[in-house]
Design a protein around this motif. Structure first.
Motif, mmCIF file in Angstrom:
data_model
loop_
_atom_site.group_PDB
_atom_site.id
_atom_site.type_symbol
_atom_site.label_atom_id
_atom_site.label_comp_id
_atom_site.label_asym_id
_atom_site.label_seq_id
_atom_site.Cartn_x
_atom_site.Cartn_y
_atom_site.Cartn_z
ATOM 1 N N VAL A 8 -3.633 -22.859 50.052
ATOM 2 C CA VAL A 8 -4.660 -21.858 50.326
ATOM 3 C C VAL A 8 -5.241 -21.241 49.062
ATOM 4 O O VAL A 8 -6.452 -21.130 48.913
ATOM 5 C CB VAL A 8 -4.113 -20.768 51.275
ATOM 6 N N ARG A 11 -8.266 -22.906 47.329
ATOM 7 C CA ARG A 11 -9.613 -22.832 47.877
ATOM 8 C C ARG A 11 -10.383 -21.670 47.300
ATOM 9 O O ARG A 11 -11.607 -21.604 47.395
ATOM 10 C CB ARG A 11 -9.554 -22.684 49.408
ATOM 11 N N PHE A 12 -9.680 -20.719 46.721
ATOM 12 C CA PHE A 12 -10.340 -19.518 46.248
ATOM 13 C C PHE A 12 -10.358 -19.419 44.729
ATOM 14 O O PHE A 12 -10.579 -18.362 44.169
ATOM 15 C CB PHE A 12 -9.664 -18.290 46.863
ATOM 16 N N ASP A 424 -10.978 -11.970 59.503
ATOM 17 C CA ASP A 424 -10.347 -13.065 58.761
ATOM 18 C C ASP A 424 -10.591 -12.864 57.263
ATOM 19 O O ASP A 424 -11.718 -13.004 56.787
ATOM 20 C CB ASP A 424 -10.932 -14.400 59.233
ATOM 21 N N LYS A 426 -9.945 -14.678 54.785
ATOM 22 C CA LYS A 426 -10.440 -15.856 54.067
ATOM 23 C C LYS A 426 -11.962 -15.926 54.138
ATOM 24 O O LYS A 426 -12.629 -16.234 53.140
ATOM 25 C CB LYS A 426 -9.827 -17.123 54.662
ATOM 26 N N THR A 429 -13.492 -13.384 51.801
ATOM 27 C CA THR A 429 -13.504 -13.790 50.390
ATOM 28 C C THR A 429 -14.581 -14.833 50.117
ATOM 29 O O THR A 429 -15.178 -14.846 49.039
ATOM 30 C CB THR A 429 -12.127 -14.348 49.958
#
Length: 518
Positions: A8, A11-12, A424, A426, A429
């Motif tokens: 995870v 992805r950021f 959410d 995610k 972000t």
């Protein structure tokens, strides 16, 4: 390319224009694999039970349909263990009919009675194709049950005998063997590989001929798709890639059910690393796949779209094949489809194209995708909005300054800010990264104040300020950085700049309104 979908934090990481390339930005399916597995069960059955009524049911050409039916398990068991082949046939047919009940077939009861080993024995009775047919049908329905029920068929040694029956001179026997093997392969990766190891794939492909009946071909292609199915682990590619030339031809078959399962098979084969995607592209399927995106049949459209989506998770060159075939025009239309799953898949596909290079992003813009994409961002269902957010943010990460200006001009900022209310973190972000990218691009050309004002006027700034108190560390850090960089002007900046008018007088300079052009 290395897969990072389960990591995870990866992805950021900072986006492509800060060192991240398009290979990393493209998103495989693993992050939503559970959701997609559930969807696949709805869209394509892993196993199929052969259910018929007593009227017009298929029988062996060597027997009529007037054989008496044994009604008790004891009678069936005794008959199957008889030394008289006619009695064996009647008993096996009675067992098959019992297993073909539409509701609550007594699979476990018949397994406990010794049905499976006896049926497997009958598969070898080449002198009695009627008995082979009934035995294969009974095993088909046992293998349509639970994994434990299927396991009894596997452990009994049925797979190699069923593969042998694929070359039977009697089409109805071969077809029933195809169905049984399809059910076994549909049980999971381990069972699938056992079927492949018995050379079922080339034997199945041998059955695809110009004169193969439509019903037979449907079963063949469905079984082929099960041999390509499942990811943990995927099938040995050298064993399944031999079907690609056949799948390419089957895409143009006249029957929608055949086309549907062909597309599912291709979707499984493209759900993996780039070398597998390339093998599928090299088979020549891309133009027809893109054409199938126009299908009015959702059963065809869904796996065709999924395959196209998988292909654009590959490298830039592989994505270019979809663009060159006209895929973007179809995706723009599919963003307006009545089925929310189609919209979601289309937005996800586009997000992987906008993760590409500047030329690919330009194709997205020129094909009119931004307008329907923003409509999805505004009023689509939440899953579709999330994918649309990724598509926009990926564009802001890898696009040129001019392309980012286009995103602002078409009105992306208000719907992006609206999604900052998402539960959410995610998705929040993703939106924050997109807004930050737009502000940075505007800063390079002196238009950051205008973009900042747009964010403030639609309530975005207030939301960003509130998100500084978010429990997720990434969220509040990103918010704090945006506010510090773009919304915290020094006090002395409030003094208007002055210029000399040439006559010794000072003029305050106020910038005029102008189009966003970055």
């Amino acid at each position: 390319m290395p897969s990072q979908e389960n990591d995870v934090p990866s992805r950021f990481r900072k986006f492509k224009n800060k060192g991240k390339d398009s290979e990393e930005m493209r998103r495989r399916r693993n992050e939503v694999s559970v959701e997609l597995r559930k969807a696949k069960k709805d869209e394509q059955l892993l196993k199929r039970r052969n259910i018929t009524t007593s009227i017009d049911e298929p029988v062996s050409p060597l027997h009529d349909n007037n054989s008496r039916m044994l009604t008790t398990i004891e009678e069936i068991t005794a008959g199957m263990h008889s030394n008289d082949e006619q009695i064996q046939f009647i008993a096996t047919q009675s067992a098959r009919k019992t297993l073909s009940r539409e509701k609550n077939p007594p699979i476990d009861t018949l397994i406990d009675s010794g049905l499976v080993p006896r049926c497997i024995e009958f598969l070898a009775y080449s002198h009695n194709p009627s008995l082979q047919f009934e035995a294969a049908w009974a095993l088909t329905n046992v293998a349509s049950g639970t994994s434990n029920q299927t396991l009894t068929v596997i452990k009994g040694g049925a797979i190699p005998k069923l593969v042998s029956l694929l070359s039977s001179p009697y089409p109805h026997v071969a077809e029933q063997a195809v169905w049984a093997l399809g059910n076994i392969a549909g049980d999971g990766s381990e069972a699938r590989d056992l079927v492949l190891e018995c050379n079922a794939m080339p034997a199945l492909l041998e059955l695809i001929k110009p004169d193969t009946s439509v019903s037979f071909l449907r079963n063949i292609v469905w079984s082929l798709s099960n041999l390509c199915r499942n990811k943990n682990p995927p099938p040995p590619f050298h064993m399944v890639k031999i079907c690609l030339p056949y799948l390419c031809k089957l895409l143009s078959y006249s029957d929608n059910e055949v086309i549907t399962d062909t597309c599912w098979a291709l979707s499984y084969l493209t759900d993996g690393p780039n070398d597998k995607i390339q093998a599928v592209i090299d088979s020549g399927v891309v133009p027809r796949l893109v054409q199938l995106l126009m299908s009015s049949e959702v059963s065809v459209l869904t796996p065709a779209l999924r395959t196209v989506g998988n292909i654009v998770t590959g490298n830039d060159s592989q994505t270019d094949h979809i663009i060159a075939a006209g895929g973007l025009q179809q995706l723009a239309l599919l963003l307006q489809h009545t089925k929310s799953n189609v919209v979601k898949e289309s937005a996800w596909t586009i997000s992987n194209i906008t993760a590409g290079n500047v030329d690919q992003i330009e194709h997205v813009i020129n094909n009119g995708i931004l307008t329907p994409l923003l409509d999805v961002l505004r009023k689509g269902d939440y899953r579709s909005q999330k994918e649309a957010a990724w598509a926009i943010t990926n564009l802001t990460s890898g696009g040129s300054v001019e392309q980012l200006a286009t995103v602002v001009r078409v009105g992306a900022i208000p719907p992006m800010c609206a999604l900052l209310d998402s539960q959410d973190w995610k998705t929040v972000t993703v939106i924050l990264d997109g807004l930050s990218n737009l502000l940075q691009a505007a800063e390079k050309t002196g238009e950051v104040d205008r973009v900042a004002l747009m964010i403030e006027e639609c309530g975005g700034l207030e939301k960003i300020e509130m998100l500084q108190h978010h429990e997720n560390e990434q969220v509040y850090q990103k918010c704090s950085t945006i506010i510090e960089q773009f919304f915290s002007a020094p006090e002395e900046d409030e003094t208007l700049p002055m210029t000399n008018d040439g006559n010794g007088h000072l003029n305050f300079c106020v910038s005029s309104e102008r189009n966003i052009n970055f």
